[in-house]
Design an enzyme around this catalytic site. Structure first.
Site, PDB file in Angstrom:
ATOM      1  N   HIS A 268       0.878  -1.185   0.000  1.00  0.00           N
ATOM      2  CA  HIS A 268       0.000   0.000   0.000  1.00  0.00           C
ATOM      3  C   HIS A 268       0.911   1.229   0.000  1.00  0.00           C
ATOM      4  CE1 HIS A 268      -3.466   2.416   0.581  1.00  0.00           C
ATOM      5  NE2 HIS A 268      -3.802   2.116   1.827  1.00  0.00           N
ATOM      6  N   HIS A 307      -2.386  -2.046  -9.828  1.00  0.00           N
ATOM      7  CA  HIS A 307      -3.327  -1.449  -8.879  1.00  0.00           C
ATOM      8  C   HIS A 307      -4.584  -2.283  -8.865  1.00  0.00           C
ATOM      9  CE1 HIS A 307      -5.771   1.557  -6.836  1.00  0.00           C
ATOM     10  NE2 HIS A 307      -4.638   2.115  -6.477  1.00  0.00           N
ATOM     11  N   ASP A 363       2.746   5.566  -6.818  1.00  0.00           N
ATOM     12  CA  ASP A 363       4.010   5.448  -6.101  1.00  0.00           C
ATOM     13  C   ASP A 363       5.220   5.293  -7.000  1.00  0.00           C
ATOM     14  OD1 ASP A 363       3.147   5.743  -3.526  1.00  0.00           O
ATOM     15  OD2 ASP A 363       2.438   3.680  -3.406  1.00  0.00           O
TER      16      ASP A 363
END
Ligand code: ACO
Length: 429
Positions: A268, A307, A363
């Protein structure tokens, strides 16, 4: 038979049921009427990791993962990142509408005036080991705020809830900055009311002996944009933790600590730290094809890729990639960006990633930009948590005010032994 319904035939009993559809979903409890015996528990759904289960109705964030769309309260993320400040977006998430100038001034003033930490919280933080991970310090200190604000237990009091939300949004950058100063052995810097939210955070992080911290406006704006991009993302793992813990009417400090704990995992919010480590491990552009082969053979994952919801380019990744160029204008070129771009390019053209619809997520580039700004990898998830606090709290408020919500309590399929005879200890073995 109503049009907006589902007809289900139970082949075990040949009985037929009509189940209403609600916004393209079936209420799982409507399936309980489907039984083979009158005293049966009834049919349940089985959905490990909530792959296809809506746990709530929410008016905060919209994502279309196939089209790569993200909107807060109806506004596209691209516009908000371009035109707003983070606190303006935090106001939007909480109040449902963008503030007018006087509402924004009042909100900013209120947040500014709550940035200080109680001295006991500061002393609490001083007790951490010198090499404690800043995310572990953040999780623990968020929970410890519950000891300072016992009034937060009044979760059914709207005015109290509002005050705790202001306190949490205001104090999280201070806790984050103190956790960084702690790892460096530097004295903690108190907030400066004359600075904006992000500038104040930078001041508390980096001011040394100078009487007034000089903020680099390009870096401050880029950081503010990163906060906007990370502010909310509907029912992700940490937000679901916030809602689940909050559903027991635990106070928002311990609930936010649980959310931050969920965020800390490498799958995460911890992913950006892992991206940077991965790029460091790859080292040079020549090593990229070999690394991609390792990913494809299942030895490791391409961190920052993939994702649960986006099966297209994460719109936040595109904005961050652009912001990275502006930051590097100030900080100088970064070879890691070149490796990341090439890694992305190779992956986007490789059958393995195309077939699985794996694209860069938020990210993939955020770690590189954070490092260029001067943050250590251990701080990356902490930055994410600062931004996500406004989303967690907006979702928590929505959950508490939703008359349909009860304490979160999933069911299970029991796979253990049936009832069996107890054997006393002397007869065992
Ligand atoms: N690298 C290589 N293969 C991957 C990756 C990746 N990053 N992500 C998924 N896959 C593969 C899986 O191995 C699987 O392959 P298979 O069908 O051959 O078994 C397939 O793609 C589907 O992946 P799942 O793990 O089932 O997808 P899920 O939705 O459960 O996971 C997750 C999503 C956790 C984000 C995953 O893509 C991942 O681990 N990515 C790397 C970590 C990361 O970047 N996390 C940040 C997410 S964004 C955020 O939290 C802010």
């Amino acid at each position: 038979m109503p049009n907006n319904s589902l007809t289900i035939t139970d082949n075990r009993t040949d009985r037929t049921y009509t189940v209403p559809l609600f916004k393209d979903t079936v209420r799982a409890t409507d399936l309980r009427q489907i039984k083979t015996q009158p005293d049966d528990f009834g049919l349940m759904t089985y959905d490990p990791a909530y792959m296809n289960t809506s746990s709530c109705q929410s008016a905060i964030t919209f994502i279309d993962g196939d089209k790569g769309i993200l909107r807060y309260r109806g506004y596209p993320i691209e516009i908000l990142a371009e035109k707003c400040t983070y606190l303006e977006v935090a106001y939007l998430l909480h109040h449902g509408e963008l503030p007018d100038p006087s509402q924004l001034a009042q909100w900013v003033n209120e947040i500014n005036s709550h940035m200080m930490l109680h001295e006991n919280t500061k002393k609490f933080m001083e007790g951490f080991r010198h090499d404690a991970h800043p995310m572990a310090m953040l999780v623990s200190t968020l929970a410890a705020l519950s000891t300072i604000y016992p009034d937060a237990r009044r979760v059914n009091d709207a005015e109290s809830r509002r005050l705790q939300c202001v306190r949490l949004i205001a104090k999280i950058p201070t806790i984050a900055a103190f956790s960084f100063r702690h790892t460096q052995g530097y004295p903690y810097i108190y907030p400066d009311n004359e600075l904006g939210y992000t500038e104040n955070f930078m001041n508390m992080l980096w001011r040394m002996v100078e009487p007034k911290f000089q903020v680099n406006e390009v870096i401050a704006r880029a950081l503010d944009i990163l906060f906007i991009l990370h502010a909310d993302h509907e029912q992700n793992c940490s937000t679901s933790a916030m809602r689940a813990v909050g559903s027991s009417q635990a106070d928002p400090y311990v609930s936010a600590a649980a959310a931050a704990a969920a965020l800390s995992g490498p799958l995460h919010g911890g992913a950006n730290e892992e991206v940077l480590r991965m790029i460091e491990e790859i080292g040079t552009r020549e090593n990229i094809p070999g690394y991609i082969e390792q990913v494809k053979s299942g030895k490791c994952k391409l961190m920052g890729f993939g994702h649960r919801v986006y099966k297209n380019y994460d719109p936040r990744a595109a904005i961050i990639k652009q912001a990275a160029y502006e930051v590097f204008e100030v900080t100088g070129p970064n070879p890691k960006l070149e490796i990341a771009k090439e890694l992305e390019d190779i992956a986007l053209h490789d059958e393995y990633f195309i077939k699985r619809r794996l694209y860069p997520n938020v990210d993939f580039y955020s770690g590189i930009i954070y490092q260029a700004m001067g943050f250590k990898p251990e701080m990356f998830t902490v930055l994410f948590a600062i931004a996500r606090m406004s989303g967690w709290l907006a979702q928590w408020q929505e959950m508490i005010s939703d008359p349909e919500q009860k304490i979160a309590r999933p069911r299970q399929i029991y796979t253990g032994y049936p009832a069996r005879e107890f054997v006393s200890i002397e007869l065992r073995g």
